[in-house]
Structure formats: structure tokens, C-alpha cells
Design an enzyme around this catalytic site. Structure first.
Site, PDB file in Angstrom:
ATOM      1  N   ASP A  25     -87.720 -17.570  54.384  1.00 57.59           N
ATOM      2  CA  ASP A  25     -88.546 -16.674  53.564  1.00 57.59           C
ATOM      3  C   ASP A  25     -88.166 -16.782  52.090  1.00 57.59           C
ATOM      4  OD1 ASP A  25     -90.435 -14.782  53.000  1.00 57.59           O
ATOM      5  OD2 ASP A  25     -89.248 -13.080  53.701  1.00 57.59           O
ATOM      6  N   LEU A  28     -79.243 -33.379  67.703  1.00 59.88           N
ATOM      7  CA  LEU A  28     -79.813 -32.057  67.404  1.00 59.88           C
ATOM      8  C   LEU A  28     -81.251 -31.959  67.910  1.00 59.88           C
ATOM      9  CD1 LEU A  28     -79.655 -29.366  65.601  1.00 59.88           C
ATOM     10  CD2 LEU A  28     -80.808 -30.741  63.852  1.00 59.88           C
ATOM     11  N   HIS A  38     -92.979 -23.723  48.001  1.00 62.49           N
ATOM     12  CA  HIS A  38     -93.062 -24.315  49.347  1.00 62.49           C
ATOM     13  C   HIS A  38     -92.526 -25.747  49.337  1.00 62.49           C
ATOM     14  CE1 HIS A  38     -94.979 -20.796  50.855  1.00 62.49           C
ATOM     15  NE2 HIS A  38     -96.136 -20.986  50.241  1.00 62.49           N
TER      16      HIS A  38
HETATM   17  C1  FPP Z   1     -92.059 -18.014  53.376  1.00 62.61           C
HETATM   18  O1  FPP Z   1     -92.124 -17.967  51.994  1.00 62.61           O
HETATM   19  C2  FPP Z   1     -92.221 -19.329  53.949  1.00 62.61           C
HETATM   20  C3  FPP Z   1     -93.303 -19.778  54.660  1.00 62.61           C
HETATM   21  C4  FPP Z   1     -94.576 -19.025  54.787  1.00 62.61           C
HETATM   22  C5  FPP Z   1     -93.279 -20.992  55.412  1.00 62.61           C
HETATM   23  C6  FPP Z   1     -92.113 -21.902  55.210  1.00 62.61           C
HETATM   24  C7  FPP Z   1     -92.623 -23.217  54.885  1.00 62.61           C
HETATM   25  C8  FPP Z   1     -91.926 -24.255  54.395  1.00 62.61           C
HETATM   26  C9  FPP Z   1     -90.467 -24.239  54.208  1.00 62.61           C
HETATM   27  C10 FPP Z   1     -92.616 -25.497  54.031  1.00 62.61           C
HETATM   28  C11 FPP Z   1     -93.466 -26.189  55.062  1.00 62.61           C
HETATM   29  C12 FPP Z   1     -93.006 -26.128  56.468  1.00 62.61           C
HETATM   30  C13 FPP Z   1     -92.744 -27.196  57.268  1.00 62.61           C
HETATM   31  C14 FPP Z   1     -92.375 -26.957  58.691  1.00 62.61           C
HETATM   32  C15 FPP Z   1     -92.751 -28.589  56.794  1.00 62.61           C
HETATM   33  P1  FPP Z   1     -93.160 -16.961  51.357  1.00 62.61           P
HETATM   34  O2  FPP Z   1     -94.284 -17.724  50.791  1.00 62.61           O
HETATM   35  O3  FPP Z   1     -93.580 -15.912  52.344  1.00 62.61           O
HETATM   36  O4  FPP Z   1     -92.289 -16.318  50.230  1.00 62.61           O
HETATM   37  P2  FPP Z   1     -92.527 -14.897  49.543  1.00 62.61           P
HETATM   38  O5  FPP Z   1     -92.309 -13.863  50.601  1.00 62.61           O
HETATM   39  O6  FPP Z   1     -91.489 -14.883  48.482  1.00 62.61           O
HETATM   40  O7  FPP Z   1     -93.925 -14.902  49.011  1.00 62.61           O
END
Ligand code: FPP
Length: 260
Positions: free
Chosen positions: A35, A146, A52
Site C-alpha cells: 500500500d 521460492l 505504481h
Molecule cells: C496500493 O497503492 C497498491 C496497489 C493498488 C497495487 C499494487 C501494485 C503494484 C505494486 C504494481 C503492479 C502490480 C503487479 C503485481 C505487477 P495505492 O495506490 O492504494 O496507494 P495510496 O493508498 O497511497 O493511494
């Protein structure tokens, strides 16, 4: 360097004898709610997609670190069933990053003997995404290192509902007695049936909730909530979370030998 000295000093329960009987062992399965990509980007005046992108870089670091530390299973929450509520542009960015991640990293994951598995609902995903996910699983299926589990279009309640439907179909077909449905049988039809339950769940970015991530499987998991945003996650962060885990007293509803 497989483990920092602090980790090595914690004796496993059987060596430690009764006083430490409840002390945690090295986690076999670590699950992560990645997150804070958006907040990381906003704090730097960058577009969310940049957060991201940096999240993918952190994900690569996390996979390598987990592998180096001898963790057997690493599950990450890549896209939740609730993430469809985000603006279409951001959803497209997340799918684009998944495509890039698999195309760029699959060969290295395979060379590192990593077994890739994907959990979640395939329905509703574009055909090319399903094909990439299948390719990643097929190529790495015989690997013995893994196990890297990507939860994509995953929702824990939806997973349990899917499992209940699968059992109900067997009951309707006369192949299953409803009285035979117990915790093990239901667990055996979940997406996660081939993996042990997570020992440790890590969530970054300060939120203290599980957001529909593995609600069945985390019944006895230990949780570590970190203030760092996901793009800042690195090997030291993972080691710190594992050290917290190793200090926990896991009783699984039973009584610790120290208690009287
Ligand atoms: C949360 O950050 C994260 C996500 C919604 C998804 C996580 C995705 C990645 C790490 C990249 C792509 C994934 C893969 C499997 C290649 P947020 O956007 O909710 O952060 P915020 O709460 O600060 O807005």
C-alpha cells in the site's frame, strides 16, 4: 548472508525447550499488502502511475530479498476485486504494469528457480492478461525455489463464495454429503489450496486493516503494519518485519508453556 545475526540468535522452539515453546520460527509464508504507491507519488508531486511504477521496482526487491532470506512462499496483493472502483485510467495503468512485469521479469524469475502462481478470479480479465498469467505459471511450474503468489483480481470473500459454490455443486450432484464439509475440505477448494497459510502479513503505508486479503488464510497469521510507503520497501524493511515476527509468541488459541 542468509540471515542477520539477530535472526540467527533466535533458537527454534524445539531446540529452545519449554520456555520458548511459543516463540515463532522463521516465517515460511509472508504475505504483503503493498500500500501507499499513490501517497508516495503525491508526496513528490508525481502522477500516481509513477508511484505504481516504483511499486513494481520495490516488488522486484521484495521477491529477491524473500528468496535470499529463505522464505518459501511470498504472496502479494497486486489488484483487488475492489480496485475496479478506481478511475479507468489507473486500472489500465495497473494492468499495463502487470503485463510489463511479466514480460520483463519472467525469464529472471524462472532462472532464479522461482515458481509463480496466480490467485484470484480470471473472469473479467482481458484474454492477453490471462494468457500471460498462464504462461508465467506454466513456465515455472516445476521450479523448486521460492513460490511467488500474485493475488490479481483477488477478493477473499469472493474466493470463499467461489469455494462454497464448488462444494454446493458436488452436493447437488450427489457426490458430497453436506455433513462432510469441514475446515479442511473448504480449504481444499480455495485458490490457496496448495500453499500453507501465511505466517506473517505485512501492510505498508500506515493503514491497519486487511482489505479482503486472505481473510480465511490469515486466521492465525501475525500482522506487522509499517508506516513506510510501498515504493520505499527494501530488504532491510523485510528483515525488520521478520524480526518483529520472530519476537511474537504464537499460541494458535492454545496456551504457551510460560503461562500458568
Ligand atoms: C496500493 O497503492 C497498491 C496497489 C493498488 C497495487 C499494487 C501494485 C503494484 C505494486 C504494481 C503492479 C502490480 C503487479 C503485481 C505487477 P495505492 O495506490 O492504494 O496507494 P495510496 O493508498 O497511497 O493511494
Amino acid at each position: 548472508m542468509p540471515f542477520p545475526s539477530q535472526l540467527a540468535q533466535v533458537p527454534p522452539p524445539d531446540e529452545a525447550g519449554c520456555p520458548d515453546a511459543g516463540r515463532a520460527r522463521m516465517p515460511a509464508h509472508v504475505a504483503i499488502i503493498m500500500d501507499g504507491n499513490g501517497r508516495w507519488a503525491a508526496a513528490r508531486g508525481l502522477p500516481r502511475v509513477e508511484g505504481h511504477r516504483r511499486g513494481v521496482v520495490a516488488l522486484r526487491r521484495a521477491v529477491r530479498a524473500a528468496d535470499a532470506m529463505g522464505i518459501r512462499y511470498l504472496t502479494v496483493y497486486g489488484f483487488s476485486t475492489e480496485n475496479w472502483r478506481r478511475p479507468a485510467e489507473e486500472v489500465a495503468d495497473l494492468f499495463g504494469l502487470l503485463r510489463i512485469f511479466i514480460r520483463r521479469d519472467l525469464a529472471e524469475l524462472h532462472e532464479s528457480n522461482v515458481r509463480v502462481r496466480v490467485i484470484g478470479d480470471r473472469a473479467g480479465l482481458d484474454e492477453d492478461v490471462v494468457a500471460l498469467l498462464d504462461e508465467a505459471q506454466d513456465l515455472t511450474r516445476r521450479n523448486t525455489g521460492l513460490t511467488f503468489v500474485v493475488a490479481f483480481n483477488y477478493g477473499g470473500r469472493q474466493e470463499i463464495a467461489r469455494a462454497a459454490r464448488a462444494l454446493a455443486r458436488l452436493v447437488r450432484a450427489g457426490q458430497l454429503d453436506p455433513e462432510a464439509i469441514d475446515v479442511d475440505l473448504l480449504g481444499s477448494v480455495l485458490d490457496t489450496r496448495d500453499f500453507p497459510d501465511p505466517d506473517l502479513v505485512i501492510r505498508t503505508s500506515g493503514e491497519v486493516r486487511i482489505s479482503n486479503f486472505l481473510p480465511w488464510q490469515t486466521a492465525y497469521s501475525e500482522f506487522v503494519f509499517l508506516s513506510e510507503h510501498w515504493p520505499d520497501f527494501d530488504e532491510a524493511t523485510l528483515r525488520g518485519a521478520v524480526e518483529q515476527f520472530l519476537r511474537r509468541d504464537r499460541r494458535f488459541g492454545g496456551r504457551n508453556a510460560r503461562a500458568v
